[in-house]
Design a protein around this motif. Structure first.
Motif, short mmCIF file in Angstrom:
data_model
loop_
_atom_site.label_atom_id
_atom_site.label_comp_id
_atom_site.label_asym_id
_atom_site.label_seq_id
_atom_site.Cartn_x
_atom_site.Cartn_y
_atom_site.Cartn_z
N ALA A 4 42.11 -22.51 -5.65
CA ALA A 4 42.54 -21.15 -5.35
C ALA A 4 41.60 -20.50 -4.34
CB ALA A 4 42.57 -20.32 -6.63
N ASP A 7 41.63 -13.63 -3.25
CA ASP A 7 42.34 -12.78 -2.30
C ASP A 7 41.74 -11.38 -2.24
OD1 ASP A 7 44.57 -12.22 -0.50
OD2 ASP A 7 45.36 -10.99 -2.14
N LEU A 17 44.76 -16.48 -5.35
CA LEU A 17 46.01 -17.10 -4.94
C LEU A 17 45.88 -18.59 -5.20
CD1 LEU A 17 46.68 -15.24 -1.58
CD2 LEU A 17 47.60 -14.72 -3.85
N GLU A 19 46.81 -22.55 -5.27
CA GLU A 19 47.48 -23.54 -4.43
C GLU A 19 48.49 -24.30 -5.29
OE1 GLU A 19 47.08 -24.04 -1.17
OE2 GLU A 19 45.62 -22.44 -1.05
N ASP A 21 51.36 -22.87 -4.02
CA ASP A 21 52.43 -21.90 -3.76
C ASP A 21 51.98 -20.44 -3.70
OD1 ASP A 21 51.81 -21.64 -6.41
OD2 ASP A 21 53.83 -22.05 -7.15
N GLN A 22 50.67 -20.21 -3.68
CA GLN A 22 50.10 -18.86 -3.54
C GLN A 22 50.45 -17.93 -4.71
OE1 GLN A 22 47.91 -18.35 -0.81
NE2 GLN A 22 48.26 -20.53 -0.76
N THR A 23 50.65 -18.51 -5.90
CA THR A 23 50.90 -17.72 -7.10
C THR A 23 49.64 -16.92 -7.44
OG1 THR A 23 52.35 -19.46 -7.93
CG2 THR A 23 51.58 -17.84 -9.54
N GLU A 24 49.82 -15.66 -7.81
CA GLU A 24 48.65 -14.83 -8.17
C GLU A 24 48.17 -15.15 -9.57
OE1 GLU A 24 49.10 -10.64 -7.62
OE2 GLU A 24 49.37 -10.83 -5.45
#
Length: 75
Positions: A4, A7, A17, A19, A21-24
């Motif tokens: 991650a 951010d 974020l 990896e 898919d940039q999910t929080e």
């Protein structure tokens, strides 16, 4: 293990974020090592232990700086 990037930090939460898919993913800021800053690359273990990867962070920052320089030189 998840990879991650930190951010931002807002309202007492560190927002990562994940990896690919940039999910929080959020964690209380107090649980974050003070050496971890926005833009740093980390791995998050199954037990939510956060480990900083300074070399990888530096490589990504250098790549971004190079791309910005190329864009600036285009004009």
């Amino acid at each position: 293990m998840k990879k991650a990037i930190l951010d931002r930090v807002e309202d007492g939460k560190a927002v990562f974020l994940l990896e690919p898919d940039q999910t929080e993913w959020q964690v209380d800021k107090e649980k974050l090592d003070s050496s971890i800053k926005e833009g740093d690359i980390v791995t998050i273990s199954e037990t939510n232990e956060i480990m900083k990867h300074p070399q990888e962070t530096e490589e990504i920052k250098n790549r971004i700086a190079e791309k910005l320089e190329k864009l600036r030189n285009r004009n």
